[in-house]
Design an enzyme around this catalytic site. Sequence first.
Site, PDB file in Angstrom:
ATOM      1  N   ASP A   1       0.879  -1.161   0.000  1.00 32.62           N
ATOM      2  CA  ASP A   1       0.000   0.000   0.000  1.00 32.62           C
ATOM      3  C   ASP A   1       0.923   1.220   0.000  1.00 32.62           C
ATOM      4  O   ASP A   1       2.111   1.130   0.354  1.00 32.62           O
ATOM      5  CB  ASP A   1      -0.960   0.010   1.194  1.00 32.62           C
TER       6      ASP A   1
HETATM    7  C1  BGC Z   1      -4.924   3.431  -0.028  1.00 33.65           C
HETATM    8  C2  BGC Z   1      -5.014   2.442  -1.173  1.00 33.65           C
HETATM    9  C3  BGC Z   1      -4.798   3.155  -2.486  1.00 33.65           C
HETATM   10  C4  BGC Z   1      -3.442   3.846  -2.444  1.00 33.65           C
HETATM   11  C5  BGC Z   1      -3.108   4.604  -3.718  1.00 33.65           C
HETATM   12  C6  BGC Z   1      -3.662   4.258  -0.080  1.00 33.65           C
HETATM   13  O1  BGC Z   1      -3.705   5.304   0.834  1.00 33.65           O
HETATM   14  O2  BGC Z   1      -4.985   2.745   1.203  1.00 33.65           O
HETATM   15  O3  BGC Z   1      -6.256   1.790  -1.155  1.00 33.65           O
HETATM   16  O4  BGC Z   1      -4.879   2.259  -3.543  1.00 33.65           O
HETATM   17  O5  BGC Z   1      -3.444   4.786  -1.375  1.00 33.65           O
HETATM   18  O6  BGC Z   1      -3.894   5.720  -3.843  1.00 33.65           O
END
Ligand code: BGC
Length: 758
Positions: free
Chosen positions: A230
């Site tokens: 993530d």
């Molecule tokens: C989120 C993800 C997301 C990623 C990219 C993170 O803060 O938890 O679900 O895909 O950011 O935007």
Amino acid sequence: MSTARELVAQMTLEEKCSLLSGADFWHTRSIDRLGIKGVMYSDGPHGLRKQDQTGDHLGINDSIKAVCFPAACGTTASFDTDLVRALGEAIGTECQHEEVAVNLGPAINIKRSPLCGRNFEYMSEDPYLAGEMASSLIQGVQSKNIGVSVKHFALNDQEHRRMSSDSVCDERTMREIYLPAFEMAAKKGKAWTFMCSYNKVNGEYASQNKWLLTDLLRGEWGFDGIVMSDWGAVSNRPKGVEAGLDIEMPGSAGINDAEVVKAVREGRLDEKYVDICCERLIEVHNRYLEHADPSTPWDKDADHELAGKLAADCQVLLKNEDGILPLKDSEKIAIIGEFAAKPRFQGGGSSHINCFKITSLLDATADKGVAYAQGYHINSDDEDAALVAEALEKAAAADKVVIVAGLPDSYESEGYDRKHMRIPPNQNALIEKIAAVNPNLVVLLYNGSPVEMPWVGLAKGLIEGYLGGQNVGTANRAVLWGEINPSARLPETLPVRLQDTPCYLTYGGEGNTAVYNEGIFVGYRYYTKKEIPALFPFGYGMSYTSFAYSNLKLSADQIKDTDKVTVTVDVTNTGKIAGKEVVQLYVSDRESDVFRPVRELKGFAKVELQPGETKTVSFELCKRAFAYWNTTIHDWHVETGVFDIQICKDADDVILSAPLTVESTVRIPVTYTEDAIFLDLKNDPKAMAVIGPMMKASMSLFSDEAEQDAKSSAAAEAVSDEMASAMLDYMPLRTLISFSQGKMNHEMLQGILAQING
Ligand code: BGC
């Protein structure tokens, strides 16, 4: 063309490590001299959030104009695997057009508490439903040669302290509740990529958790894709590489790549782990690159229409007293609430889509001659006397009133959890006031997770609209005026109040530790066990027609746990209009030595029926439908016994039931020690064959004396049979030594144990 392995063999260590992190916020790196191309990843999951300027993971900077489909809270309510497959195909097509290799979704964490700020993005409180729906969605996206990224793996069930919290959960609960949806996404959906979560899982960050990313995901589930972090989830990059985290997103400008180079040079990390990650990255990116086709057309208007069509099947009709719905063109209708003009149709954060068009309920009903009053300000909790007065006047003059209410953006979002389950007080107050001037009241809700409804008794009609995507207005109109027959069912329990929820006492955790104390009793598994009435139970939802069930049949009434059984049931549309029914199959274990839920969803099917039409629905059940996770053998296990196969309207309402005896083919090995109690030995025929006679003899060694003593005691009458047998049952074997007054010693007992344990 060279294989991934051949390419990796030609790379320097530095080149290899450069592939292990993003080039920027959204792109992976390329190595031109070897013809290795970078690709783009983009959010997800309810459309395309492609940022071609400044990148961020919070939905702050602009992304390209795109189409916002209904959020997962709603699409899962359709209980329709074809619907989410169609959604996936649309997203896959958009990605092809925009040269995005991987769409970051679906998000499939379990809704442990209604308070989780990201529940709007998640699918269900039930792992089977989430797993089935996710698998179809994945198949839809990937049919267009675009990857998904199943997130957030794993146990990311709260936003509070989301980047540091440690989810502490026992083995059985993880296996039965929090992991199966991911397991299905890997095995059935065949997802190309997974995204590890920010949090720790039982003490170790998911981004460097070898058990999670390698032993379980790849070893047990056979996942052959890549795991990305993530955004910002990496703590110790070399450790992550060894654990199976292929790529760090976004890139850390080479800082963590250098850490990996150093770890290899210093002998702390075997280079083979770097090679494996690189090979996997090249292989998975090639799945896209070999079929990349930016000439794929993207018809935004067609997708807008699709978004509205899908959303119509995602709204759950919860109340329809006196047949208040559907509305009729001959009736004077007042629509109240600012949401009717400015709908809330998506959640905040990384899933936020920059919509090219929005159709509100007012837009969609421009030809219906409805009266409208704003009623309240979305972004205020305070009542506005002038707006309320106008709303009451219009409501009083109408035959029926539709009030659109729900959660404003500030009330739920990625990044933080809710503190309560209420909608703004000015909206609650308005609903009560409107009901006083016009009892023909329909409430339409826009929200991503359950809300308390203190006015529920005052509304004759109630629709859970969830977050319906950019064409929500068309979908609302279709349901309100009966242009379509509502067919969605709740993918989660709507509790009466927050205090009733399973993890009310400990949700969010203390400091950085969130202990999953409620264990397997999540969602309806908790409410049904504790017999806590839900406001509306899991699986509940109404239709404008009615259905009847008959002829529940099993292909066998007795099977081994290695066999399969086929269940069939007839469903008839007994009403006057066509409609879709969600047939729900639950399995209930009559008796068990372990704690088990009252019933668990193990099959569902959506069937469309014309008036008077009957269809036979068929399900196949295998071992997993009856099994629980056994922590001795660390595997699924079925206890021999009778199970009820239940066809239900919802998790609380059993319509038809048939018994099935399942015989286990697995014996759980037990090793008895001196601490084993008689009760457990008594229930084990194999042990009893050895110890039965000895037990009797041994017991008489001291029970005679005990009996003598008891008889002479004035307290003899107080010793009931039940008490005496309980005292014996709960005695550990070792007490034979003390109670036999020297006739049994440790050596003799060890001899007996050796025989029992074989
Ligand atoms: C989120 C993800 C997301 C990623 C990219 C993170 O803060 O938890 O679900 O895909 O950011 O935007």
